[in-house]
Every structure is written in structure tokens, then in C-alpha cells.
Motif scaffolding. Structure first.
Motif, PDB file in Angstrom:
ATOM      1  N   TYR A  67       0.835  -1.202   0.000  1.00 20.20           N
ATOM      2  CA  TYR A  67       0.000   0.000   0.000  1.00 20.20           C
ATOM      3  C   TYR A  67       0.873   1.256   0.000  1.00 20.20           C
ATOM      4  N   LYS A  68       2.198   1.074  -0.077  1.00 19.83           N
ATOM      5  CA  LYS A  68       3.117   2.206  -0.003  1.00 19.83           C
ATOM      6  C   LYS A  68       3.279   2.855  -1.376  1.00 19.83           C
ATOM      7  N   TYR A  69       3.488   4.138  -1.343  1.00 19.85           N
ATOM      8  CA  TYR A  69       3.562   4.921  -2.569  1.00 19.85           C
ATOM      9  C   TYR A  69       4.566   6.050  -2.380  1.00 19.85           C
ATOM     10  N   TYR A  70       4.868   6.733  -3.487  1.00 18.67           N
ATOM     11  CA  TYR A  70       5.625   7.980  -3.402  1.00 18.67           C
ATOM     12  C   TYR A  70       5.035   8.970  -4.390  1.00 18.67           C
ATOM     13  N   ILE A  71       5.283  10.239  -4.162  1.00 15.71           N
ATOM     14  CA  ILE A  71       4.790  11.303  -5.040  1.00 15.71           C
ATOM     15  C   ILE A  71       5.954  11.831  -5.869  1.00 15.71           C
ATOM     16  N   ASP A  72       5.725  11.933  -7.163  1.00 11.30           N
ATOM     17  CA  ASP A  72       6.746  12.411  -8.096  1.00 11.30           C
ATOM     18  C   ASP A  72       7.330  13.743  -7.617  1.00 11.30           C
ATOM     19  N   LYS A  73       8.645  13.767  -7.421  1.00  9.71           N
ATOM     20  CA  LYS A  73       9.293  14.977  -6.908  1.00  9.71           C
ATOM     21  C   LYS A  73       9.386  16.076  -7.960  1.00  9.71           C
ATOM     22  N   LYS A  74       9.257  15.712  -9.240  1.00 11.07           N
ATOM     23  CA  LYS A  74       9.356  16.706 -10.297  1.00 11.07           C
ATOM     24  C   LYS A  74       8.074  17.508 -10.450  1.00 11.07           C
ATOM     25  N   ASN A  75       6.918  16.806 -10.384  1.00  9.68           N
ATOM     26  CA  ASN A  75       5.663  17.554 -10.568  1.00  9.68           C
ATOM     27  C   ASN A  75       4.868  17.733  -9.284  1.00  9.68           C
ATOM     28  N   ASN A  76       5.279  17.037  -8.209  1.00 10.54           N
ATOM     29  CA  ASN A  76       4.626  17.141  -6.893  1.00 10.54           C
ATOM     30  C   ASN A  76       3.157  16.727  -6.921  1.00 10.54           C
ATOM     31  N   TRP A  77       2.781  15.900  -7.891  1.00 14.88           N
ATOM     32  CA  TRP A  77       1.392  15.459  -8.005  1.00 14.88           C
ATOM     33  C   TRP A  77       1.243  13.947  -8.146  1.00 14.88           C
ATOM     34  N   THR A  78       1.909  13.369  -9.116  1.00 11.69           N
ATOM     35  CA  THR A  78       1.600  11.994  -9.504  1.00 11.69           C
ATOM     36  C   THR A  78       2.020  11.003  -8.422  1.00 11.69           C
ATOM     37  N   VAL A  79       1.067  10.130  -8.067  1.00 10.97           N
ATOM     38  CA  VAL A  79       1.284   9.133  -7.020  1.00 10.97           C
ATOM     39  C   VAL A  79       1.634   7.795  -7.673  1.00 10.97           C
ATOM     40  N   TYR A  80       2.814   7.266  -7.328  1.00 12.62           N
ATOM     41  CA  TYR A  80       3.318   6.012  -7.877  1.00 12.62           C
ATOM     42  C   TYR A  80       3.350   4.926  -6.802  1.00 12.62           C
ATOM     43  N   ALA A  81       3.156   3.682  -7.206  1.00 13.88           N
ATOM     44  CA  ALA A  81       3.400   2.554  -6.308  1.00 13.88           C
ATOM     45  C   ALA A  81       4.887   2.472  -5.983  1.00 13.88           C
ATOM     46  N   ASN A  82       5.209   2.243  -4.726  1.00 16.54           N
ATOM     47  CA  ASN A  82       6.610   2.170  -4.300  1.00 16.54           C
ATOM     48  C   ASN A  82       7.383   1.083  -5.039  1.00 16.54           C
ATOM     49  N   ASN A  83       6.704  -0.030  -5.345  1.00 17.96           N
ATOM     50  CA  ASN A  83       7.389  -1.178  -5.925  1.00 17.96           C
ATOM     51  C   ASN A  83       7.324  -1.212  -7.452  1.00 17.96           C
ATOM     52  N   GLY A  84       6.719  -0.213  -8.066  1.00 15.50           N
ATOM     53  CA  GLY A  84       6.665  -0.156  -9.520  1.00 15.50           C
ATOM     54  C   GLY A  84       5.687  -1.113 -10.166  1.00 15.50           C
ATOM     55  N   LEU A  85       4.851  -1.787  -9.360  1.00 14.58           N
ATOM     56  CA  LEU A  85       3.887  -2.739  -9.911  1.00 14.58           C
ATOM     57  C   LEU A  85       2.565  -2.035 -10.237  1.00 14.58           C
ATOM     58  N   LEU A  86       1.687  -2.773 -10.881  1.00 12.22           N
ATOM     59  CA  LEU A  86       0.445  -2.185 -11.374  1.00 12.22           C
ATOM     60  C   LEU A  86      -0.464  -1.674 -10.257  1.00 12.22           C
TER      61      LEU A  86
END
Length: 249
Positions: free
Chosen positions: A210-229
Motif C-alpha cells: 500500500y506504499k507509494y511515493y509522489i513524483d518529486k518533479k511535478n509534486n502530483w503523480t502518485v506512484y506505487a513504491n514497488n513499480g507494480l500495477l
């Protein structure tokens, strides 16, 4: 404070929802390999503005896109870019339409045609199942926690995790209204569901975390921490005496 909707509110929310459904269909028809997410963003913008409406998300807290377009490991808040879609990509369109000061907010996901992708189809169908099953809980006398609990239970049964920090919400007169509707929770908790609530129910699922990170370049897009779908679906519903009316179906 929860805003119960007047007859006039409901009229204009439904008109915004009509435009939303037309935009959704136009985007789905244009979703194909080689199309960029920026091109799809502009298609949505043009259609919405041609129908005397505005893009709710554009410049909302500084958001630069017109709608949110998230692909694969992008869970939410994706921004249209020069990324060209590939066959088998899992794409989510989260669209906000404002019409006569009333808002429709909803999201749809699909797999880009041209290549079988069972993994993407599986999480897409699981997220849609979470949505459909949780909407059944949205009846007068139930609780917001009943909706949240159902999302979590169905997601877990399908082998997925739910996001913890982003939620569904009330909507209609503004984009984000009370109550918040988390993707997890306990039955019989939270606000009681009553007639003329308008709710946006939005399960957001991730694979193995359930962990994620927010794109540091645009400060918006939420990505899965593990890069999976990941996957996100959302319907806007009106609470009626006869059960939930799905405004974005």
C-alpha cells in the motif's frame, strides 16, 4: 459538514454527469497504441469546454493538467505528457466536469487494446468489483464505514492492497466535500448515510504494497513504491429512497 443536495443541485449535477459520460466515451474511443496522454488530455479539455463546462481539476491547487491520466504504476494524479501509450498499458482517466457551478467527478480504467495483459485485466476487474460491491452498501441507514470496509474486504479477497492516505468524498457543490470515504475501515462507523447525499466512491488498489511515493518533479503523480500495477475506479452516486443512483454509469 455534509452538504445534502437540493432538487436544483441534483439537476445540475446530473447535467455535469451527462457531459462527463460523453467525455469518458470519447476518451475510450481514442485510447490506442501510439496516442500520447497529452493528446488525450487535450481531447477531454476541448470536449468539456465545447459544452459550456470547465475542467474541474485544471489549476485546482495548482494542478497543471485538464484531467488526471494515470498509467500502470501511477495510481492517481497523473499529468498528460508525451508518453505514448503501448498495447497492454493500464490507463485511468479521472475526469472532473464543472457545469453551472456544479461538479461531476469520476474515474474509469481500461487496458490499451492490442496486447493481452492478464495481470492488468485482473487488477482492473478487481478494482471494479470493489466499486460495484461497495456501492451496494450506500443505502439510507448504513454508515460510510460500511462502504470503506467493503472496498477493503473485496480488495483483500482478490489479493490486493488499498491505498491508505487518499479517499473518496462527498461532491457536487464543490469538488471535495465531507464525508471522506477511505478505502479501508470498520463497519458501522463514520457518518450515517441519508437521502440526497452525493458521494464519490473510489477504490484505489495496489499490488503487494500500500506504499507509494509522489513524483518529486511535478509534486502530483502518485506512484506505487514497488513499480507494480495499480488501478483506480470511481463512481458518483446519489442516495435516494430507492437505493444508490449511479450518476456516472
Amino acid at each position: 459538514m455534509i452538504q445534502l443536495k437540493s432538487e436544483d443541485d441534483i439537476k445540475y449535477i446530473k447535467l455535469a454527469a451527462k457531459i462527463w459520460k460523453e467525455v469518458r466515451d470519447k476518451l475510450i474511443a481514442n485510447t490506442k497504441s501510439g496516442v500520447t496522454t497529452k493528446q488525450l488530455d487535450i481531447i477531454a479539455k476541448d470536449y468539456i469546454e465545447q459544452h459550456d463546462a470547465t475542467c474541474t481539476f485544471h489549476k485546482y491547487n495548482g494542478f497543471p493538467g485538464y484531467i488526471c491520466i494515470s498509467v500502470n504504476d501511477q495510481l492517481i494524479h497523473g499529468i498528460g505528457s508525451n508518453y505514448a501509450l503501448k498495447p497492454g498499458d493500464l490507463i485511468t482517466f479521472d475526469i472532473g466536469v464543472t457545469y453551472h457551478k456544479h461538479v461531476c467527478d469520476s474515474a474509469v480504467s481500461l487496458v490499451v487494446p492490442g496486447k493481452d495483459n492478464p495481470t492488468a485485466e485482473k487488477i482492473n476487474q478487481a478494482t471494479l468489483q470493489c466499486l460495484n460491491e461497495s456501492i451496494k452498501e450506500a443505502v439510507i441507514g448504513n454508515y460510510i464505514g460500511d462502504i470503506s470496509n467493503k472496498i477493503e474486504v473485496v480488495a483483500t479477497q482478490n489479493g490486493y492492497e488499498v491505498v491508505r492516505d487518499f479517499t473518496g468524498h462527498g461532491c457536487g457543490n464543490q469538488l471535495h466535500e465531507d464525508p471522506s470515504i477511505p478505502c479501508y475501515g470498520k463497519k458501522h462507523t463514520g457518518a450515517v448515510i441519508v437521502e440526497n447525499m452525493v458521494l464519490c466512491i473510489e477504490p484505489m488498489l495496489l499490488t503487494k504494497t500500500y506504499k507509494y511515493y509522489i513524483d518529486k518533479k511535478n509534486n502530483w503523480t502518485v506512484y506505487a513504491n514497488n513499480g507494480l500495477l495499480t488501478c483506480h475506479w470511481e463512481h458518483m452516486i446519489l442516495i435516494t429512497k430507492h437505493g444508490p443512483e449511479i450518476l456516472t454509469l
